[in-house]
Design an enzyme around this catalytic site. Structure first.
Site: not given
Length: 581
Positions: A402, A422, A466-467, A487-488
């Site tokens: 990301t 992603e 999503s985060s 960063g996921g």
């Protein structure tokens, strides 16, 4: 201005944050950080852009300098990032954006998240026996590709808030694509680390590797005529050229034609795609309102929960050197992630509790935290909920990649946008010069657990949870800070700790971004390798945590608005920077 070299340990030591602003660090770094170069806090009076690559920052800066708006600059920044940082974001992905409209003095958000194809079914990521696929078996190929939202989002913002001609904004990226750019250290490292998957398909093999099969190296000139052609089509035909023309048909055919792992995307999915404007989700913290993206992102809710719990402790007095402070932050994060896993998903499809940010509820959760002693077990709470249903805990996997963009224009408009395809290099499938996302693997691979449905299961037209946590902080009704990170699922911790570092510990934005990372999502405490965070291992283990020392490559960008001045910072772990006047 004097440039100094530091070792990573001395550079990112906690004690470094007593230094003057002119000594704060930034850097260019690959996936494994080994050395950094000193960079300074950037200040400006009128406008600023911070993003993950100098080419993109310069493109946005030039737009702002010519009188463009934040929305204008965003088009230039994102189209360049999709070329020079293809592993992270691009035309084949999606984004969440928080926008401050200076004219209306109002915050709003735009959901440009990818959607599941109408042909997608809950068992999309399960084998013939109903068991979840292995992660990369699902990712690589067409199966994981959702309907891209980035182009539609850029067009929507420009139509509402742009001033400069749409076609002009594609020229920086088009020029770089036609004439080439030098492969950065970070991109070269990412290619080298992903050789096996990237070489699986002819397009990515031809683009990211030399004819002899060796991966592109730092400094190699990379030209992308296919991308330049796509940009020309978008410049002249607008979003319709992407969503209603040959591009959509070609992408659908490519996705469905992957022999070893085909997808179910159709041209009709493109034709019906919509960007959704949504109300921001805001949480009070100290004297600030921390506002961001609500569902289908869990970012603002989970950041808000963490801040709401730690607000019951005197973190300011404890300071960043205190193991007890990090124990409190870590346990608050674990409690918030438990709620995230149980309740948070696309609220257009799944009912969610109204009380996830209820102060009384968060106070009750904070009472579970015992300073100096790690929580032995953590489970989801029972927030206020009018029409309660029973849900099972999520089983989705989010890996870090990301990109983050923050922009402020001379008119007072502000953008914080987190953009993604992603996983690094997405699905590894290319079309028209850009990579396609693997966003559907942000859904839970399992549909049910223990007889109950999982909120974040795959459904046709649904947007995966999503985060991403693009954030604008308000103070007394005015913008105070714009921040965010890739960063996921670690994005949430990166943003929360940066806010705590600035608000509670008095660090300027660059210092807060450069702070060594300590994160806890699911029980194990991750400490950033090669930094002073490693000193926390023994005291955190003594409190009862499992500890893992590892690279934690955030990509934070931030701007603070205070006393008529803009102060910007970029993450020392990546190659980004900030520019302004």
């Amino acid at each position: 201005m004097k440039i100094q070299l530091f070792t990573i340990t001395s550079l990112l030591a906690f004690s470094s944050f007593t230094l003057a602003a002119s000594q704060v660090t930034d850097a260019v770094a690959p996936e494994s950080t080994t050395a950094v170069v000193n960079k300074y806090l950037v200040t400006a009076k009128q406008y600023m852009v911070a993003a993950a690559n100098p080419h993109a920052v310069k493109a946005g800066y030039d737009v702002l300098k010519k009188g463009g708006t934040a929305a204008d600059a965003l088009v230039a920044v994102q189209t360049v990032l999709g070329l020079v940082e293809p592993q992270s974001s691009g035309l084949g992905g999606g984004a969440f954006l928080v926008y401050y409209d200076a004219g209306k003095q109002k915050l709003t958000t735009f959901d440009g998240r990818e959607t599941a194809p109408m042909a997608a079914r809950p068992a999309l990521f399960q084998d013939e026996h109903g068991k979840p696929l292995k992660f990369y078996d699902a990712v690589v190929g067409g199966r994981s590709v959702g309907t891209p939202g980035t182009v539609k989002l850029l067009a929507t913002l420009h139509q509402k808030y742009g001033k400069q001609p749409w076609a002009e904004l594609f020229k920086p990226a088009e020029h770089l694509a036609q004439h080439g750019f030098k492969v950065s250290q970070r991109l070269a490292g990412a290619i080298a680390d992903d050789q096996k998957r990237l070489s699986r398909y002819p397009d990515t093999r031809a683009y990211f590797f030399h004819q002899n099969g060796s991966p592109l190296a730092e400094g190699d000139l990379l030209v992308n005529q296919a991308y330049a052609k796509t940009l020309k089509l978008l410049a002249t035909g607008g979003e319709k050229a992407f969503y209603h023309g040959q591009i959509a048909k070609d992408i659908a055919a490519k996705v469905n034609g992957v022999k070893d792992n085909p997808g179910v995307l159709s041209a009709q999915d493109f034709a019906v795609y919509r960007v959704k404007e949504r109300e921001p989700v805001c949480a009070s913290y100290r004297q600030y309102d921390v506002c961001g993206m609500g569902p289908p992102s869990s970012g603002a809710l989970t950041v808000g929960q963490i801040l709401g719990m730690v607000s019951h402790f005197d973190l300011k007095k404890m300071g960043p050197d205190s193991p007890e402070a990090w124990q409190i932050i870590g346990d608050a994060s674990r409690l918030a992630f438990a709620d995230r896993g149980r309740y948070m998903a696309d609220s257009d499809f799944v009912p969610m509790p109204e009380g996830l940010l209820d102060p009384a509820y968060l106070a009750s959760r904070a009472k579970l935290i015992r300073p100096g002693e790690a929580l032995k077990t953590v489970s989801a709470g029972e927030p206020p909920w009018k029409n309660q249903i029973t849900l099972a805990d999520d089983q989705a996997i989010e890996l870090p990649c990301t990109t983050q963009i923050v922009i402020a224009d001379q008119y007072g408009n502000i953008i914080s946008m987190t953009s993604t395809i992603e996983n690094g290099f997405g699905s590894r499938v290319m079309s028209h010069g850009f990579l396609l996302n693997n966003e559907l693997t942000d859904f839970s691979f399992a549909s049910y657990a223990n007889g109950y449905p999982i909120a974040n299961r795959v459904e046709p037209g649904k947007r995966p949870r999503s985060s991403m946590a693009p954030t604008i902080v308000m103070k007394d009704g005015k913008p105070y800070m714009a921040v965010g990170s890739p960063g996921g699922s670690r994005i949430i911790g990166y943003v929360a700790s940066t806010l705590i570092a600035h608000i509670d510990w008095g660090m300027d934005i660059q210092q807060a971004i450069s702070l060594p990372h300590l994160l806890n999502r699911f029980g194990t405490y991750d400490l950033e390798a090669g930094t002073a965070a490693e000193k926390m291992q023994a005291p955190l283990e003594k409190m009862g945590f499992r500890v893992n020392i590892r690279d934690l490559n955030s990509g934070l960008q931030g701007i603070v608005f205070e006393d008529g001045q803009l102060s910007g910072g970029a993450d020392p772990r990546r190659e980004g920077t900030a520019m302004g006047d």
